[in-house]
Design a protein around this motif. Sequence first.
Motif, PDB file in Angstrom:
ATOM      1  N   ALA A 226       8.169   0.511 -13.088  1.00  0.00           N
ATOM      2  CA  ALA A 226       9.277  -0.440 -12.970  1.00  0.00           C
ATOM      3  C   ALA A 226       9.089  -1.336 -11.748  1.00  0.00           C
ATOM      4  O   ALA A 226       9.301  -2.552 -11.822  1.00  0.00           O
ATOM      5  CB  ALA A 226      10.608   0.310 -12.879  1.00  0.00           C
ATOM      6  N   ALA A 227       8.695  -0.738 -10.612  1.00  0.00           N
ATOM      7  CA  ALA A 227       8.485  -1.522  -9.394  1.00  0.00           C
ATOM      8  C   ALA A 227       7.412  -2.575  -9.614  1.00  0.00           C
ATOM      9  O   ALA A 227       7.540  -3.725  -9.154  1.00  0.00           O
ATOM     10  CB  ALA A 227       8.097  -0.597  -8.235  1.00  0.00           C
ATOM     11  N   SER A 228       6.352  -2.196 -10.322  1.00  0.00           N
ATOM     12  CA  SER A 228       5.271  -3.144 -10.602  1.00  0.00           C
ATOM     13  C   SER A 228       5.710  -4.222 -11.582  1.00  0.00           C
ATOM     14  O   SER A 228       5.384  -5.402 -11.425  1.00  0.00           O
ATOM     15  CB  SER A 228       4.059  -2.398 -11.168  1.00  0.00           C
ATOM     16  N   ALA A 253       3.543  -6.965  -7.480  1.00  0.00           N
ATOM     17  CA  ALA A 253       3.614  -5.670  -8.158  1.00  0.00           C
ATOM     18  C   ALA A 253       2.953  -4.595  -7.305  1.00  0.00           C
ATOM     19  O   ALA A 253       3.487  -3.486  -7.152  1.00  0.00           O
ATOM     20  CB  ALA A 253       2.936  -5.767  -9.523  1.00  0.00           C
ATOM     21  N   ALA A 254       1.788  -4.924  -6.726  1.00  0.00           N
ATOM     22  CA  ALA A 254       1.064  -3.947  -5.910  1.00  0.00           C
ATOM     23  C   ALA A 254       1.833  -3.583  -4.646  1.00  0.00           C
ATOM     24  O   ALA A 254       1.883  -2.416  -4.244  1.00  0.00           O
ATOM     25  CB  ALA A 254      -0.310  -4.500  -5.539  1.00  0.00           C
ATOM     26  N   GLN A 255       2.454  -4.573  -4.012  1.00  0.00           N
ATOM     27  CA  GLN A 255       3.219  -4.294  -2.792  1.00  0.00           C
ATOM     28  C   GLN A 255       4.435  -3.420  -3.076  1.00  0.00           C
ATOM     29  O   GLN A 255       4.719  -2.473  -2.340  1.00  0.00           O
ATOM     30  CB  GLN A 255       3.675  -5.614  -2.153  1.00  0.00           C
ATOM     31  N   ARG A 256       5.153  -3.735  -4.142  1.00  0.00           N
ATOM     32  CA  ARG A 256       6.359  -2.980  -4.453  1.00  0.00           C
ATOM     33  C   ARG A 256       6.023  -1.533  -4.798  1.00  0.00           C
ATOM     34  O   ARG A 256       6.691  -0.600  -4.342  1.00  0.00           O
ATOM     35  CB  ARG A 256       7.122  -3.651  -5.590  1.00  0.00           C
ATOM     36  N   ALA A 257       4.977  -1.336  -5.577  1.00  0.00           N
ATOM     37  CA  ALA A 257       4.553   0.020  -5.917  1.00  0.00           C
ATOM     38  C   ALA A 257       4.060   0.752  -4.665  1.00  0.00           C
ATOM     39  O   ALA A 257       4.333   1.944  -4.482  1.00  0.00           O
ATOM     40  CB  ALA A 257       3.460  -0.021  -6.985  1.00  0.00           C
TER      41      ALA A 257
END
Length: 284
Positions: A226-228, A253-257
């Motif tokens: 979901a974060a990505s 996406a990478a930062q949030r994950a």
Amino acid sequence: MRWLGGRESDNVEDRRGGGGGGMVVGGGIGTVVIAIVIYLLGGDPSQILNSGGEQATSQQAPAGPQADDEAALFSRRVLTYTENIWTQVMAKEGQQYRKPVLVLFRGQTQSGCGMASAESGPFYCPGDKKLYIDLSFYDELKQRFNAPGDFAMAYVIAHEIGHSIQDQWGILAKVHQAQEQMGKADANRLSVRLELQADFLAGVWAHYAQQMKVLDAGDVEEALNAASAIGDDNIQKSTQGYVTPEGFTHGTAAQRAYWFKKGFETGDINQSDTFNSREDARLQ
């Protein structure tokens, strides 16, 4: 996620029912200020700026069974888990956790930050210390963003709780003040750091939820997915077909994950400084 049979939080306003009288949303500088607050917290300010003199329906809890009753029940029980965990975590730091109110609505409702609607998405409003979620967003998470699963839904609530903690710590006010002195590109970069910190705090909550044996196998993967899925780069690709990094407000996406996973793995709120960290620079 093992949420069935849990206690339901009392800090919930269910406004899904049809409403009585309305409240006029006026224009002018007050509306602009409210729009800025919504923008900082990840909502869509155009929903407020374009509202003009529209009337916001004052909604009430539904009188009978509704199609989204299970989603409402799930939200109330997840809120309980956030209250229990953050009360304990903050107490360890010598702080008292201030429990925000969760507002469940359908369509649109009035908030302390202006109009809340399905288009604005879930958000936390520092004006009234409440979280706002149109339960249709859970369906959008599954269908539009391809991020199914109950823990993906729990992540959304936990992220907004992260914003309420930022408000309690005074971070929201400081960011807002700083952004008033910046150009749009710099303000956007600061907004990204704000959102990544909320993702980290959601991960911290998940860390303790796992210790409570609330999580099922695959739950963390649902949250990471979901974060990505709602990373700025993925959303821009799906909506405009290309990526404009200067327009990012939430992070890739990478930062949030990355930050959710760091919070989950450490469970340490003292590692939450996304504003000065450069360890995820390679993910930008």
